[in-house]
Motif scaffolding. Structure first.
Motif, PDB file in Angstrom:
ATOM      1  N   ILE A   1       0.909  -1.032   0.193  1.00  0.00           N
ATOM      2  CA  ILE A   1       0.189   0.129   0.036  1.00  0.00           C
ATOM      3  C   ILE A   1       0.801   0.859   0.082  1.00  0.00           C
ATOM      4  O   ILE A   1       2.026   1.397   0.504  1.00  0.00           O
ATOM      5  CB  ILE A   1      -1.159   0.354   1.136  1.00  0.00           C
ATOM      6  CG1 ILE A   1      -1.940  -1.041   1.095  1.00  0.00           C
ATOM      7  CG2 ILE A   1      -2.184   1.435   0.843  1.00  0.00           C
ATOM      8  CD1 ILE A   1      -2.559  -1.460   2.404  1.00  0.00           C
ATOM      9  N   GLY A   2       0.470   2.168  -0.602  1.00  0.00           N
ATOM     10  CA  GLY A   2       1.361   3.372  -1.016  1.00  0.00           C
ATOM     11  C   GLY A   2       0.618   4.082  -0.872  1.00  0.00           C
ATOM     12  O   GLY A   2      -0.724   5.131  -1.194  1.00  0.00           O
ATOM     13  N   VAL A   3       1.102   6.031  -0.284  1.00  0.00           N
ATOM     14  CA  VAL A   3       1.541   6.897  -0.524  1.00  0.00           C
ATOM     15  C   VAL A   3       1.649   7.779  -1.037  1.00  0.00           C
ATOM     16  O   VAL A   3       2.858   7.799  -1.056  1.00  0.00           O
ATOM     17  CB  VAL A   3       0.173   7.157   1.010  1.00  0.00           C
ATOM     18  CG1 VAL A   3      -0.324   6.643   1.750  1.00  0.00           C
ATOM     19  CG2 VAL A   3       1.564   7.441   2.027  1.00  0.00           C
ATOM     20  N   GLU A   4       1.017   8.913  -1.090  1.00  0.00           N
ATOM     21  CA  GLU A   4       1.934   9.516  -2.184  1.00  0.00           C
ATOM     22  C   GLU A   4       1.380  11.426  -3.056  1.00  0.00           C
ATOM     23  O   GLU A   4       0.456  11.533  -2.629  1.00  0.00           O
ATOM     24  CB  GLU A   4       2.157   9.116  -3.899  1.00  0.00           C
ATOM     25  CG  GLU A   4       3.469  10.983  -4.186  1.00  0.00           C
ATOM     26  CD  GLU A   4       3.570   9.363  -5.460  1.00  0.00           C
ATOM     27  OE1 GLU A   4       4.778   9.854  -6.118  1.00  0.00           O
ATOM     28  OE2 GLU A   4       3.077   8.765  -6.148  1.00  0.00           O
ATOM     29  N   ILE A   5       2.284  12.794  -2.234  1.00  0.00           N
ATOM     30  CA  ILE A   5       2.326  13.480  -2.171  1.00  0.00           C
ATOM     31  C   ILE A   5       2.298  14.922  -2.939  1.00  0.00           C
ATOM     32  O   ILE A   5       3.198  14.245  -3.158  1.00  0.00           O
ATOM     33  CB  ILE A   5       0.932  13.830  -0.681  1.00  0.00           C
ATOM     34  CG1 ILE A   5       0.362  16.042  -0.710  1.00  0.00           C
ATOM     35  CG2 ILE A   5       2.645  14.255   0.338  1.00  0.00           C
ATOM     36  CD1 ILE A   5      -0.702  16.253  -0.201  1.00  0.00           C
ATOM     37  N   GLY A   6       2.207  14.906  -4.380  1.00  0.00           N
ATOM     38  CA  GLY A   6       2.800  15.983  -4.353  1.00  0.00           C
ATOM     39  C   GLY A   6       2.300  17.192  -5.089  1.00  0.00           C
ATOM     40  O   GLY A   6       1.216  17.550  -5.037  1.00  0.00           O
ATOM     41  N   ALA A   7       2.553  18.573  -5.764  1.00  0.00           N
ATOM     42  CA  ALA A   7       2.581  20.282  -6.652  1.00  0.00           C
ATOM     43  C   ALA A   7       3.294  19.962  -7.266  1.00  0.00           C
ATOM     44  O   ALA A   7       4.341  19.172  -7.811  1.00  0.00           O
ATOM     45  CB  ALA A   7       2.785  21.211  -5.255  1.00  0.00           C
ATOM     46  N   GLY A   8       2.930  21.033  -7.802  1.00  0.00           N
ATOM     47  CA  GLY A   8       3.600  21.202  -8.626  1.00  0.00           C
ATOM     48  C   GLY A   8       3.271  23.031  -9.622  1.00  0.00           C
ATOM     49  O   GLY A   8       1.963  23.445  -8.792  1.00  0.00           O
ATOM     50  N   ILE A   9       3.972  22.984 -10.592  1.00  0.00           N
ATOM     51  CA  ILE A   9       3.873  24.319 -11.702  1.00  0.00           C
ATOM     52  C   ILE A   9       3.234  23.984 -12.697  1.00  0.00           C
ATOM     53  O   ILE A   9       3.507  23.523 -13.723  1.00  0.00           O
ATOM     54  CB  ILE A   9       5.078  25.551 -11.544  1.00  0.00           C
ATOM     55  CG1 ILE A   9       6.162  25.796  -9.930  1.00  0.00           C
ATOM     56  CG2 ILE A   9       4.886  26.221 -12.617  1.00  0.00           C
ATOM     57  CD1 ILE A   9       6.766  25.931 -10.403  1.00  0.00           C
ATOM     58  N   LEU A  10       1.771  24.442 -12.619  1.00  0.00           N
ATOM     59  CA  LEU A  10       1.116  23.907 -14.498  1.00  0.00           C
ATOM     60  C   LEU A  10       0.510  25.246 -14.964  1.00  0.00           C
ATOM     61  O   LEU A  10       0.457  26.356 -14.722  1.00  0.00           O
ATOM     62  CB  LEU A  10      -0.275  23.641 -13.720  1.00  0.00           C
ATOM     63  CG  LEU A  10      -0.332  22.153 -13.173  1.00  0.00           C
ATOM     64  CD1 LEU A  10      -1.700  21.437 -12.402  1.00  0.00           C
ATOM     65  CD2 LEU A  10       0.900  20.901 -13.414  1.00  0.00           C
ATOM     66  N   TYR A  11       1.061  25.398 -16.293  1.00  0.00           N
ATOM     67  CA  TYR A  11       0.395  25.630 -17.198  1.00  0.00           C
ATOM     68  C   TYR A  11      -0.731  25.904 -17.530  1.00  0.00           C
ATOM     69  O   TYR A  11      -1.218  24.152 -18.325  1.00  0.00           O
ATOM     70  CB  TYR A  11       1.290  25.971 -18.415  1.00  0.00           C
ATOM     71  CG  TYR A  11       1.233  27.070 -19.302  1.00  0.00           C
ATOM     72  CD1 TYR A  11       0.811  28.205 -19.755  1.00  0.00           C
ATOM     73  CD2 TYR A  11       0.169  26.456 -20.923  1.00  0.00           C
ATOM     74  CE1 TYR A  11       0.423  28.623 -20.986  1.00  0.00           C
ATOM     75  CE2 TYR A  11       0.202  26.545 -22.041  1.00  0.00           C
ATOM     76  CZ  TYR A  11       0.160  28.204 -21.428  1.00  0.00           C
ATOM     77  OH  TYR A  11      -0.185  29.001 -22.817  1.00  0.00           O
ATOM     78  N   MET A  12      -2.051  26.652 -18.007  1.00  0.00           N
ATOM     79  CA  MET A  12      -3.210  25.984 -18.222  1.00  0.00           C
ATOM     80  C   MET A  12      -3.452  26.833 -19.695  1.00  0.00           C
ATOM     81  O   MET A  12      -3.474  27.907 -18.917  1.00  0.00           O
ATOM     82  CB  MET A  12      -4.267  25.877 -16.981  1.00  0.00           C
ATOM     83  CG  MET A  12      -3.817  25.011 -15.900  1.00  0.00           C
ATOM     84  SD  MET A  12      -4.726  25.022 -14.549  1.00  0.00           S
ATOM     85  CE  MET A  12      -6.322  24.144 -14.934  1.00  0.00           C
ATOM     86  N   GLN A  13      -4.110  26.336 -20.518  1.00  0.00           N
ATOM     87  CA  GLN A  13      -5.149  27.253 -21.523  1.00  0.00           C
ATOM     88  C   GLN A  13      -6.025  26.726 -22.209  1.00  0.00           C
ATOM     89  O   GLN A  13      -6.289  25.072 -21.463  1.00  0.00           O
ATOM     90  CB  GLN A  13      -3.669  27.041 -22.422  1.00  0.00           C
ATOM     91  CG  GLN A  13      -4.670  27.661 -23.505  1.00  0.00           C
ATOM     92  CD  GLN A  13      -3.055  27.663 -24.614  1.00  0.00           C
ATOM     93  OE1 GLN A  13      -2.605  27.524 -24.767  1.00  0.00           O
ATOM     94  NE2 GLN A  13      -4.193  28.190 -25.903  1.00  0.00           N
TER      95      GLN A  13
END
Length: 188
Positions: A139-151
């Motif tokens: 069982i794995g858990v993961e959390i993350g964030a990023g910089i997104l370019y949205m159009q």
């Protein structure tokens, strides 16, 4: 056309990395794994991910996501891909790791009054942990964030023929969560 080129490039990199991993030394832990994210399944998103050990402390990660929900008053349609690398503290699929990934997605989101169609792309960082349950399951858990370019394009879902239709085009860069996983993993 651009989406096809991006998808082809991602899969070409995945095939190259799989070939490199197959010719190199196998890691101490399991060599391949397949996972499903329980949190995304709760939202109706069909997902599958794979993890391929590249060396004794690194692995290549690829996640595919699709949400087919489209009704008269609600639309959650999306398709996304997240390739990345994980750097494990001890060995792949056991213990803590941190990772880097690239997120790419096409979406069609809306409610009864407005709809928003577009795409996003951007890099991100994540941290996670895997707990071994048995020889073949974790069982794995993961959390993350990023910089997104949205159009994207925002427009009313329905416009009467006697009214003007307003269409808003937007491009933006935002910092947002890119991963939130509670995954059930099968090891090969």
């Amino acid at each position: 056309m651009k989406r096809r080129k991006i998808i082809r490039a991602v899969f070409a990199v995945a095939v190259l990395l799989v070939g490199m991993a197959a010719t190199g030394n196998k890691a101490h832990a399991q060599f391949y794994s397949i996972r499903g994210n329980g949190l995304l399944l709760l939202s109706g998103t069909i997902n599958i991910g794979c993890d391929i050990a590249v060396s004794q402390k690194t692995s290549f990660d690829l996640g595919l996501y699709a949400n087919p929900i489209k009704m008269n008053k609600l639309s959650l349609m999306s398709f996304g891909v997240q390739p990345g690398f994980r750097f494990w503290r001890f060995e792949p699929n056991a213990g803590s790791f941190w990772g880097v990934h690239l997120s790419g997605a096409w979406y069609d989101l809306g409610n009864k009054s407005d709809t928003r169609k577009g795409f996003l792309v951007g890099p991100g960082f994540s941290w996670g942990h895997c707990w071994l349950i048995s020889k073949r399951f974790t069982i794995g858990v993961e959390i993350g964030a990023g910089i997104l370019y949205m159009q994207d394009t925002k427009r009313p879902r329905y416009t009467d023929y006697t009214q003007d239709e307003y269409i808003y085009h937007s491009k933006r860069i935002t910092v947002a969560p890119t991963k939130a996983d509670v995954s059930f993993v099968y090891l090969f």
